[in-house]
Scaffold this motif. Structure first.
Motif, PDB file in Angstrom:
ATOM      1  N   ILE A   1       0.833  -1.194   0.000  1.00 32.83           N
ATOM      2  CA  ILE A   1       0.000   0.000   0.000  1.00 32.83           C
ATOM      3  C   ILE A   1       0.874   1.252   0.000  1.00 32.83           C
ATOM      4  CG2 ILE A   1      -1.719   1.343   1.273  1.00 32.83           C
ATOM      5  CD1 ILE A   1      -2.731  -1.281   2.473  1.00 32.83           C
ATOM      6  N   THR A   2       0.492   2.218  -0.850  1.00 28.73           N
ATOM      7  CA  THR A   2       1.136   3.528  -0.851  1.00 28.73           C
ATOM      8  C   THR A   2       0.054   4.603  -0.812  1.00 28.73           C
ATOM      9  OG1 THR A   2       3.003   2.720  -2.164  1.00 28.73           O
ATOM     10  CG2 THR A   2       2.683   5.096  -2.067  1.00 28.73           C
ATOM     11  N   THR A   3       0.135   5.521   0.148  1.00 32.56           N
ATOM     12  CA  THR A   3      -0.759   6.678   0.201  1.00 32.56           C
ATOM     13  C   THR A   3       0.096   7.932   0.244  1.00 32.56           C
ATOM     14  OG1 THR A   3      -0.937   6.912   2.611  1.00 32.56           O
ATOM     15  CG2 THR A   3      -2.366   5.281   1.559  1.00 32.56           C
ATOM     16  N   THR A   4      -0.244   8.930  -0.574  1.00 30.14           N
ATOM     17  CA  THR A   4       0.566  10.150  -0.633  1.00 30.14           C
ATOM     18  C   THR A   4      -0.213  11.408  -0.295  1.00 30.14           C
ATOM     19  OG1 THR A   4       0.150  10.328  -3.014  1.00 30.14           O
ATOM     20  CG2 THR A   4       2.142   9.157  -2.343  1.00 30.14           C
ATOM     21  N   GLY A   5      -1.530  11.365  -0.323  1.00 29.54           N
ATOM     22  CA  GLY A   5      -2.329  12.548  -0.026  1.00 29.54           C
ATOM     23  C   GLY A   5      -2.465  12.800   1.458  1.00 29.54           C
ATOM     24  N   ASN A   6      -2.795  14.045   1.812  1.00 30.76           N
ATOM     25  CA  ASN A   6      -2.948  14.425   3.209  1.00 30.76           C
ATOM     26  C   ASN A   6      -3.969  13.531   3.908  1.00 30.76           C
ATOM     27  OD1 ASN A   6      -2.566  16.168   5.503  1.00 30.76           O
ATOM     28  ND2 ASN A   6      -4.535  17.113   5.033  1.00 30.76           N
ATOM     29  N   GLY A   7      -3.585  12.974   5.073  1.00 32.18           N
ATOM     30  CA  GLY A   7      -4.477  12.125   5.855  1.00 32.18           C
ATOM     31  C   GLY A   7      -4.534  10.681   5.402  1.00 32.18           C
ATOM     32  N   GLY A   8      -3.735  10.319   4.415  1.00 29.28           N
ATOM     33  CA  GLY A   8      -3.800   8.968   3.859  1.00 29.28           C
ATOM     34  C   GLY A   8      -3.167   7.926   4.769  1.00 29.28           C
ATOM     35  N   GLU A   9      -3.992   7.041   5.336  1.00 29.54           N
ATOM     36  CA  GLU A   9      -3.501   5.941   6.165  1.00 29.54           C
ATOM     37  C   GLU A   9      -3.412   4.663   5.334  1.00 29.54           C
ATOM     38  OE1 GLU A   9      -4.635   6.816  10.746  1.00 29.54           O
ATOM     39  OE2 GLU A   9      -6.253   5.996   9.547  1.00 29.54           O
ATOM     40  N   GLY A  10      -2.533   3.764   5.753  1.00 31.51           N
ATOM     41  CA  GLY A  10      -2.367   2.498   5.036  1.00 31.51           C
ATOM     42  C   GLY A  10      -3.492   1.525   5.353  1.00 31.51           C
ATOM     43  N   ILE A  11      -3.527   1.018   6.577  1.00 29.37           N
ATOM     44  CA  ILE A  11      -4.588   0.110   7.038  1.00 29.37           C
ATOM     45  C   ILE A  11      -5.175   0.687   8.314  1.00 29.37           C
ATOM     46  CG2 ILE A  11      -5.149  -2.208   7.848  1.00 29.37           C
ATOM     47  CD1 ILE A  11      -2.779  -3.265   6.287  1.00 29.37           C
ATOM     48  N   GLU A  12      -6.505   0.793   8.361  1.00 29.79           N
ATOM     49  CA  GLU A  12      -7.165   1.295   9.560  1.00 29.79           C
ATOM     50  C   GLU A  12      -8.314   0.386   9.969  1.00 29.79           C
ATOM     51  OE1 GLU A  12      -9.126   5.399  11.270  1.00 29.79           O
ATOM     52  OE2 GLU A  12      -9.857   4.621   9.353  1.00 29.79           O
ATOM     53  N   SER A  13      -8.315  -0.004  11.237  1.00 27.70           N
ATOM     54  CA  SER A  13      -9.433  -0.715  11.833  1.00 27.70           C
ATOM     55  C   SER A  13     -10.091   0.200  12.849  1.00 27.70           C
ATOM     56  CB  SER A  13      -8.963  -1.995  12.528  1.00 27.70           C
ATOM     57  OG  SER A  13      -9.960  -2.496  13.402  1.00 27.70           O
ATOM     58  N   LYS A  14     -11.413   0.327  12.775  1.00 21.81           N
ATOM     59  CA  LYS A  14     -12.141   1.107  13.760  1.00 21.81           C
ATOM     60  C   LYS A  14     -12.404   0.283  15.027  1.00 21.81           C
ATOM     61  CE  LYS A  14     -12.673   5.055  11.636  1.00 21.81           C
ATOM     62  NZ  LYS A  14     -12.060   6.293  12.177  1.00 21.81           N
ATOM     63  N   SER A  15     -11.884  -0.943  15.044  1.00 25.77           N
ATOM     64  CA  SER A  15     -11.991  -1.802  16.221  1.00 25.77           C
ATOM     65  C   SER A  15     -10.615  -2.426  16.455  1.00 25.77           C
ATOM     66  CB  SER A  15     -13.073  -2.863  15.994  1.00 25.77           C
ATOM     67  OG  SER A  15     -13.256  -3.637  17.158  1.00 25.77           O
ATOM     68  N   GLN A  16     -10.533  -3.756  16.585  1.00 28.70           N
ATOM     69  CA  GLN A  16      -9.265  -4.446  16.791  1.00 28.70           C
ATOM     70  C   GLN A  16      -8.613  -4.789  15.459  1.00 28.70           C
ATOM     71  OE1 GLN A  16      -9.975  -6.742  21.069  1.00 28.70           O
ATOM     72  NE2 GLN A  16      -9.807  -7.908  19.201  1.00 28.70           N
ATOM     73  N   LEU A  17      -7.289  -4.869  15.492  1.00 28.02           N
ATOM     74  CA  LEU A  17      -6.525  -5.266  14.314  1.00 28.02           C
ATOM     75  C   LEU A  17      -5.600  -6.404  14.696  1.00 28.02           C
ATOM     76  CD1 LEU A  17      -4.951  -3.054  11.603  1.00 28.02           C
ATOM     77  CD2 LEU A  17      -3.524  -4.762  12.725  1.00 28.02           C
ATOM     78  N   THR A  18      -5.641  -7.479  13.893  1.00 26.06           N
ATOM     79  CA  THR A  18      -4.807  -8.657  14.161  1.00 26.06           C
ATOM     80  C   THR A  18      -4.074  -9.058  12.892  1.00 26.06           C
ATOM     81  OG1 THR A  18      -6.368  -9.469  15.824  1.00 26.06           O
ATOM     82  CG2 THR A  18      -4.778 -11.049  14.953  1.00 26.06           C
ATOM     83  N   ILE A  19      -2.760  -9.216  12.987  1.00 31.26           N
ATOM     84  CA  ILE A  19      -1.951  -9.744  11.887  1.00 31.26           C
ATOM     85  C   ILE A  19      -1.330 -11.048  12.369  1.00 31.26           C
ATOM     86  CG2 ILE A  19       0.002  -9.360  10.353  1.00 31.26           C
ATOM     87  CD1 ILE A  19      -0.497  -6.339  10.667  1.00 31.26           C
ATOM     88  N   ASN A  20      -1.737 -12.148  11.750  1.00 28.43           N
ATOM     89  CA  ASN A  20      -1.205 -13.459  12.110  1.00 28.43           C
ATOM     90  C   ASN A  20      -0.066 -13.901  11.198  1.00 28.43           C
ATOM     91  OD1 ASN A  20      -3.003 -14.125  14.317  1.00 28.43           O
ATOM     92  ND2 ASN A  20      -4.628 -14.279  12.789  1.00 28.43           N
ATOM     93  N   ASN A  21      -0.094 -13.428   9.951  1.00 27.67           N
ATOM     94  CA  ASN A  21       0.948 -13.789   8.996  1.00 27.67           C
ATOM     95  C   ASN A  21       0.793 -12.901   7.773  1.00 27.67           C
ATOM     96  OD1 ASN A  21       3.128 -15.138   7.866  1.00 27.67           O
ATOM     97  ND2 ASN A  21       2.353 -17.173   8.406  1.00 27.67           N
ATOM     98  N   GLY A  22       1.683 -13.085   6.817  1.00 24.28           N
ATOM     99  CA  GLY A  22       1.596 -12.329   5.573  1.00 24.28           C
ATOM    100  C   GLY A  22       2.799 -11.436   5.373  1.00 24.28           C
ATOM    101  N   ASN A  23       2.927 -10.933   4.138  1.00 28.54           N
ATOM    102  CA  ASN A  23       3.976  -9.995   3.782  1.00 28.54           C
ATOM    103  C   ASN A  23       3.322  -8.640   3.518  1.00 28.54           C
ATOM    104  OD1 ASN A  23       6.153 -12.013   3.652  1.00 28.54           O
ATOM    105  ND2 ASN A  23       5.029 -12.781   1.891  1.00 28.54           N
TER     106      ASN A  23
END
Length: 455
Positions: free
Chosen positions: A248-270
């Protein structure tokens, strides 16, 4: 090749009061001059057929039960609203098949939308992607919806409930103000597959009766319904990543990559994220239990948890901007903490959260302040010279965006550098090397590590 007239009385060029199935090896081109290009009161299925929508006043494809794509190709361009829109047939008396869902199992899907607040692929039910090659772009700015008293923005992929990705290749581009790659009101889950997202738009805000599609002022006191920020992936409920590749690439003002409005879990992945705002953000606790993660923010935090930040395993490099922004931010001011129980991690920023005494963190860490440059190596060694951890700073990291704003000689580009990995002993001495600079540091399980300025 089918094209309807300009009369506004019809639902579309192809209209069906039942269901539509596109099958076979033929090719079909459709254009809707009055409304949708293709409309079905029930479901639409596509397999083998090569279908092209070259224009529509409204949606390229609209149906009321579900849409399923198994194979073949579907291209949608030059539409006035959504590329694909699936709604519920009857919200008060739905039948079993009235799921409002989208399922993509294979084939080639290419959707291009140039319309304000429009969606590339949108459903009121759940969306499941298990295969296929999907390319979607949206370029319309966000709008103010006076009927609902809220801002709305474009999204390449959107669902009013959950989105699950379990295969396939997605290439998503959002260029308008507030535009998002993936947006869901429920849970976002990814198990496998490949997702690449680019957003370039800024913040859409409705302030004092005026809509700005590239708002650059302070948004802290603007109600959430009055603004829409660009995001790579955004979920109003949990985000769960079990595997796959995310870029993910964000360049504009306020641009977030990944956002959860609750819990966020990363178990695996690149996962590789370069964001203008937070690279990875959760409104509640964040759990990282594995994976290979690179998170870079050019103006905010690398990893930002508004609850506790539990880091159990994986290989992580996270970079924040200058103070007060952090590589690791666990919302210390609200009494939350970062917790290390087993990970190889590098955090660089104007500051970093460290484990509190009551957090239950068990893996020691070291930290110091030093200058960090792109393409250089950062390593940690014990007193015998054994290398415990090594990292290569990404080429797209900019040291000018970091800094603690102090240090010897008033240097403003020194950063807080934190490293944790297996094999550290609380109270023991180690050597942290950043580029050609060697720093003597002491491992701690909680509190300050006592690291000094590099020499």
């Amino acid at each position: 090749s089918l094209t309807d007239g300009a009369s506004g009385s019809q639902k579309g060029c192809i209209v069906c009061k039942g269901y539509l199935e596109f099958k076979g090896e033929g090719a079909l081109t459709v254009k809707g001059n009055a409304s949708h290009a293709i409309y079905a009161k029930e479901y639409i299925e596509l397999s083998d057929c090569n279908l092209s929508v070259t224009g529509a006043v409204k949606d390229g494809m609209n149906c009321n039960q579900y849409f399923t794509m198994k194979s073949g190709s579907l291209t949608i361009d030059n539409v006035g609203d959504d590329g694909i829109q699936v709604a519920y047939k009857d919200e008060t008396d739905r039948e079993v098949e009235d799921t409002g869902a989208i399922t993509i199992k294979g084939g080639i899907l290419n959707v291009k939308v140039v319309a304000a607040a429009a969606k590339g692929v949108k459903c009121e039910g759940s969306m499941t992607i298990t295969g296929g090659d999907i390319t979607a772009s949206v370029s319309g700015h966000g709008i103010w919806d006076s009927a609902k008293n809220k801002t709305k923005a474009s999204a390449c992929i959107a669902s009013d409930t959950d989105i699950t990705i379990d295969g396939g290749t997605l290439s998503l581009t959002a260029t308008g103000g507030g535009g998002k790659g993936i947006n869901c009101d429920g849970v976002f889950m990814m198990n496998s597959g490949s997702v690449s997202i680019s957003t370039t738009g800024g913040i859409v805000a409705y302030v004092n009766g005026v809509l700005s599609t590239n708002y650059t002022g302070n948004t802290d006191r603007i109600a959430s319904d009055m603004k829409s920020s660009p995001k790579g992936i955004k979920a109003d409920s949990d985000v769960v990543i079990n595997g796959g590749d995310i870029n993910i690439t964000t360049t504009g003002n306020g641009g977030e990559g990944i956002e959860s409005k609750s819990q966020l879990t990363i178990n695996n992945g690149n996962i590789v994220i370069i964001a203008k705002d937070d690279a990875i953000n959760s409104s509640s606790h964040m759990y990282i239990k594995g994976g290979n993660i690179t998170a870079i923010s050019t103006s905010n935090d690398g990893l930002d948890s508004n609850g506790n930040l539990y880091i159990e395993s994986g290989y992580i490099m996270t970079f924040g901007a200058k103070s007060p922004e952090c590589g690791l931010d666990a919302n210390d001011e609200e009494g939350y903490s970062v917790v290390f129980t087993g990970v190889t991690l590098l955090a660089v920023g104007g500051g970093n959260s460290t484990p509190s005494a009551s957090s239950g963190s068990t893996q020691p860490y070291v930290s110091a302040s030093s200058t960090v440059s792109a393409n250089t190596s950062i390593s940690l060694k014990d007193t015998s010279g054994n290398e415990l951890a090594t990292f290569t700073v990404p080429s797209n990291y900019s040291p000018s965006s970091a800094g603690m704003g102090g240090g010897p000689g008033g240097s403003s580009n020194r950063s807080s550098v934190l490293v944790t990995c297996a094999g550290l002993t609380d109270g023991s001495q180690y050597t942290l090397t950043t580029g050609t600079t060697n720093i003597s540091v002491t491992a701690r399980t909680t509190g300050s590590s006592g690291g000094g300025w590099g020499h």
